[in-house]
Scaffold this motif. Structure first.
Motif, PDB file in Angstrom:
ATOM      1  N   LEU A   1      49.528  90.116 113.222  1.00 12.76           N
ATOM      2  CA  LEU A   1      48.703  89.434 114.230  1.00 12.76           C
ATOM      3  C   LEU A   1      47.341  89.091 113.643  1.00 12.76           C
ATOM      4  CD1 LEU A   1      49.542  91.746 117.278  1.00 12.76           C
ATOM      5  CD2 LEU A   1      50.533  89.502 116.740  1.00 12.76           C
ATOM      6  N   PRO A   2      46.663  88.060 114.135  1.00 17.69           N
ATOM      7  CA  PRO A   2      47.041  87.240 115.286  1.00 17.69           C
ATOM      8  C   PRO A   2      48.285  86.400 115.018  1.00 17.69           C
ATOM      9  CG  PRO A   2      45.080  86.364 114.233  1.00 17.69           C
ATOM     10  CD  PRO A   2      45.339  87.681 113.587  1.00 17.69           C
ATOM     11  N   TRP A   3      48.979  86.110 116.103  1.00 19.28           N
ATOM     12  CA  TRP A   3      50.283  85.451 116.044  1.00 19.28           C
ATOM     13  C   TRP A   3      50.225  84.105 115.330  1.00 19.28           C
ATOM     14  CZ3 TRP A   3      53.066  83.509 121.088  1.00 19.28           C
ATOM     15  CH2 TRP A   3      54.408  83.218 120.812  1.00 19.28           C
ATOM     16  N   ASP A   4      49.151  83.373 115.559  1.00 13.88           N
ATOM     17  CA  ASP A   4      49.079  82.030 114.984  1.00 13.88           C
ATOM     18  C   ASP A   4      48.733  82.035 113.499  1.00 13.88           C
ATOM     19  OD1 ASP A   4      46.454  82.808 115.209  1.00 13.88           O
ATOM     20  OD2 ASP A   4      45.791  81.069 116.370  1.00 13.88           O
ATOM     21  N   GLU A   5      48.314  83.210 112.970  1.00 10.79           N
ATOM     22  CA  GLU A   5      47.925  83.225 111.556  1.00 10.79           C
ATOM     23  C   GLU A   5      49.120  83.004 110.642  1.00 10.79           C
ATOM     24  OE1 GLU A   5      45.688  85.926 108.144  1.00 10.79           O
ATOM     25  OE2 GLU A   5      45.579  86.540 110.252  1.00 10.79           O
ATOM     26  N   THR A   6      50.233  83.675 110.921  1.00 15.22           N
ATOM     27  CA  THR A   6      51.405  83.482 110.055  1.00 15.22           C
ATOM     28  C   THR A   6      51.945  82.063 110.187  1.00 15.22           C
ATOM     29  OG1 THR A   6      52.913  84.374 111.737  1.00 15.22           O
ATOM     30  CG2 THR A   6      52.050  85.917 110.091  1.00 15.22           C
ATOM     31  N   GLN A   7      51.780  81.478 111.377  1.00 14.90           N
ATOM     32  CA  GLN A   7      52.199  80.084 111.551  1.00 14.90           C
ATOM     33  C   GLN A   7      51.347  79.168 110.679  1.00 14.90           C
ATOM     34  OE1 GLN A   7      52.754  79.091 115.845  1.00 14.90           O
ATOM     35  NE2 GLN A   7      52.503  81.304 116.174  1.00 14.90           N
ATOM     36  N   SER A   8      50.049  79.456 110.606  1.00 18.83           N
ATOM     37  CA  SER A   8      49.146  78.675 109.769  1.00 18.83           C
ATOM     38  C   SER A   8      49.467  78.864 108.293  1.00 18.83           C
ATOM     39  CB  SER A   8      47.698  79.081 110.049  1.00 18.83           C
ATOM     40  OG  SER A   8      46.809  78.451 109.160  1.00 18.83           O
ATOM     41  N   ILE A   9      49.763  80.120 107.904  1.00 15.90           N
ATOM     42  CA  ILE A   9      50.111  80.400 106.507  1.00 15.90           C
ATOM     43  C   ILE A   9      51.369  79.623 106.119  1.00 15.90           C
ATOM     44  CG2 ILE A   9      50.937  82.182 104.909  1.00 15.90           C
ATOM     45  CD1 ILE A   9      49.139  84.176 106.431  1.00 15.90           C
ATOM     46  N   ALA A  10      52.361  79.658 106.992  1.00 14.62           N
ATOM     47  CA  ALA A  10      53.621  78.959 106.714  1.00 14.62           C
ATOM     48  C   ALA A  10      53.378  77.458 106.542  1.00 14.62           C
ATOM     49  CB  ALA A  10      54.617  79.217 107.837  1.00 14.62           C
ATOM     50  N   LYS A  11      52.551  76.902 107.412  1.00 16.99           N
ATOM     51  CA  LYS A  11      52.249  75.467 107.333  1.00 16.99           C
ATOM     52  C   LYS A  11      51.566  75.128 106.016  1.00 16.99           C
ATOM     53  CE  LYS A  11      49.944  71.727 109.858  1.00 16.99           C
ATOM     54  NZ  LYS A  11      49.151  71.364 111.068  1.00 16.99           N
ATOM     55  N   ASN A  12      50.604  75.956 105.606  1.00 18.99           N
ATOM     56  CA  ASN A  12      49.892  75.717 104.350  1.00 18.99           C
ATOM     57  C   ASN A  12      50.812  75.826 103.144  1.00 18.99           C
ATOM     58  OD1 ASN A  12      47.489  75.350 105.746  1.00 18.99           O
ATOM     59  ND2 ASN A  12      46.817  77.471 105.467  1.00 18.99           N
ATOM     60  N   LEU A  13      51.822  76.700 103.250  1.00 25.10           N
ATOM     61  CA  LEU A  13      52.770  76.889 102.146  1.00 25.10           C
ATOM     62  C   LEU A  13      53.908  75.868 102.174  1.00 25.10           C
ATOM     63  CD1 LEU A  13      53.109  80.793 102.208  1.00 25.10           C
ATOM     64  CD2 LEU A  13      51.924  79.437 100.469  1.00 25.10           C
ATOM     65  N   GLY A  14      53.991  75.098 103.255  1.00 26.84           N
ATOM     66  CA  GLY A  14      55.086  74.153 103.386  1.00 26.84           C
ATOM     67  C   GLY A  14      56.403  74.832 103.708  1.00 26.84           C
ATOM     68  N   ILE A  15      56.311  75.982 104.415  1.00 31.41           N
ATOM     69  CA  ILE A  15      57.492  76.771 104.774  1.00 31.41           C
ATOM     70  C   ILE A  15      57.717  76.678 106.279  1.00 31.41           C
ATOM     71  CG2 ILE A  15      58.428  79.131 104.924  1.00 31.41           C
ATOM     72  CD1 ILE A  15      56.853  79.771 102.354  1.00 31.41           C
ATOM     73  N   ARG A  16      58.967  76.540 106.681  1.00 27.25           N
ATOM     74  CA  ARG A  16      59.302  76.538 108.106  1.00 27.25           C
ATOM     75  C   ARG A  16      59.132  77.947 108.662  1.00 27.25           C
ATOM     76  NH1 ARG A  16      64.281  77.591 110.253  1.00 27.25           N
ATOM     77  NH2 ARG A  16      65.185  77.349 108.157  1.00 27.25           N
TER      78      ARG A  16
ATOM     79  N   GLU B   1      54.531  87.021 104.427  1.00 28.00           N
ATOM     80  CA  GLU B   1      54.032  88.401 104.565  1.00 28.00           C
ATOM     81  C   GLU B   1      53.048  88.744 103.462  1.00 28.00           C
ATOM     82  OE1 GLU B   1      56.428  91.901 105.467  1.00 28.00           O
ATOM     83  OE2 GLU B   1      58.124  90.552 105.784  1.00 28.00           O
ATOM     84  N   ARG B   2      53.428  88.420 102.231  1.00 29.39           N
ATOM     85  CA  ARG B   2      52.572  88.788 101.094  1.00 29.39           C
ATOM     86  C   ARG B   2      51.208  88.122 101.196  1.00 29.39           C
ATOM     87  NH1 ARG B   2      54.450  87.277  95.107  1.00 29.39           N
ATOM     88  NH2 ARG B   2      53.456  85.295  95.677  1.00 29.39           N
ATOM     89  N   VAL B   3      51.197  86.843 101.552  1.00 30.61           N
ATOM     90  CA  VAL B   3      49.913  86.138 101.699  1.00 30.61           C
ATOM     91  C   VAL B   3      49.086  86.774 102.814  1.00 30.61           C
ATOM     92  CG1 VAL B   3      48.840  83.948 102.347  1.00 30.61           C
ATOM     93  CG2 VAL B   3      50.777  83.963 100.756  1.00 30.61           C
TER      94      VAL B   3
END
Length: 266
Positions: free
Chosen positions: A87-102, A153-155
């Motif tokens: 958490l926060p919930w939107d952080e992993t969503q942001s990380i995924a977007k920056n990495l180009g990962i779904r 997760e690692r990021v």
């Protein structure tokens, strides 16, 4: 928690879970984000009461359970938190977007998953407390998609300066984990304490009857006859000595079973 969580939650439902504190907290008050009742049973889940935290822990795979036992045995472990919410919930969503990962979603929904780390461990160090995030996977499950999720997760943990570890069957002491599991029931079996017999004393008697040609059960039979307890109490007492590190049984040498030989440390 009674019952199970919805397996097709809306965004509003997930927000309520987060507000309720799932996957957050520490020590005895910690609540894992998911427990064994929240996922379809595949025969690999485990629940165990920790002597460190004093609460029931929920593990969704045998490999997670083994990793818990190793942490439970460590003298340095202060806290064990499983299914820790990122958490926060939107952080992993942001990380995924920056990495180009779904980013993962709850199956059958458009609701983003709350990513979790399998175990977050707190260790006592000379200069304070160290947190270590542990993701647990079998090597056969390290698919390209799972590796993408592990990268998120690692990021996440790298941003916080917290060490992240990937634990597989190739880099944990499997023999020790298996032998700790052999004695795991002793952690919470009260029959040993009710017997009034000191576990260290029982272990010394076990060691006196030890011989290289005898199996575990044969040594145990001689020991319980000598002391005058039943087999369940004997196994509990010996297990307590192993967990308290007052037994000379070498739990790192070879896997123990009721029919195996027993190796003692010098």
């Amino acid at each position: 928690m009674a019952g199970t969580k919805s397996r097709k939650p809306t965004v509003e439902i997930v927000k309520r879970w987060i507000k309720a504190g799932y996957g957050q907290g520490q020590g005895s008050s910690y609540k894992p984000f998911m427990n064994v009742r929240d996922v379809p049973s595949i025969g690999a889940s485990n629940m165990v009461t920790s002597r460190i935290t004093g609460r029931n822990h929920h593990y969704l795979s045998r490999q997670e359970f083994k990793t818990h036992l190793l942490a439970e045995y460590s003298r340095s472990t202060l806290d064990i938190r499983e299914q820790f919410a990122l958490l926060p919930w939107d952080e992993t969503q942001s990380i995924a977007k920056n990495l180009g990962i779904r980013h993962p979603h709850f199956p059958g929904t458009s609701t983003p998953t709350v990513l979790t780390t399998d175990l977050v461990l707190s260790f006592k160090r000379p200069d304070g407390i160290e947190l270590v995030a542990v993701s647990v996977k079998l090597t056969k499950h390290l698919t390209p998609r799972n590796l993408e999720k592990l990268l998120i997760e690692r990021v996440y943990w790298n941003r916080r300066g917290i060490r992240w570890v990937l634990a597989t069957e190739t880099n944990i002491p499997n023999v020790r984990a298996r032998n700790l599991q052999f004695f795991e029931a002793a952690l919470n079996d009260r029959r040993g304490a009710q017997s009034g017999i000191d576990p260290t004393h029982f272990s010394r008697k076990f060691e006196e009857h030890h011989a290289a040609h005898l199996s575990f059960n044969e040594i145990m039979t001689k020991t319980i006859q000598d002391i005058g307890v039943d087999i369940q109490v004997g196994h509990t007492l010996l297990g307590r000595a192993v967990w308290e590190r007052t037994s000379r049984i070498d739990i790192n040498a070879t896997p123990l079973s009721h029919r195996s030989a027993v190796i003692l440390t010098v």
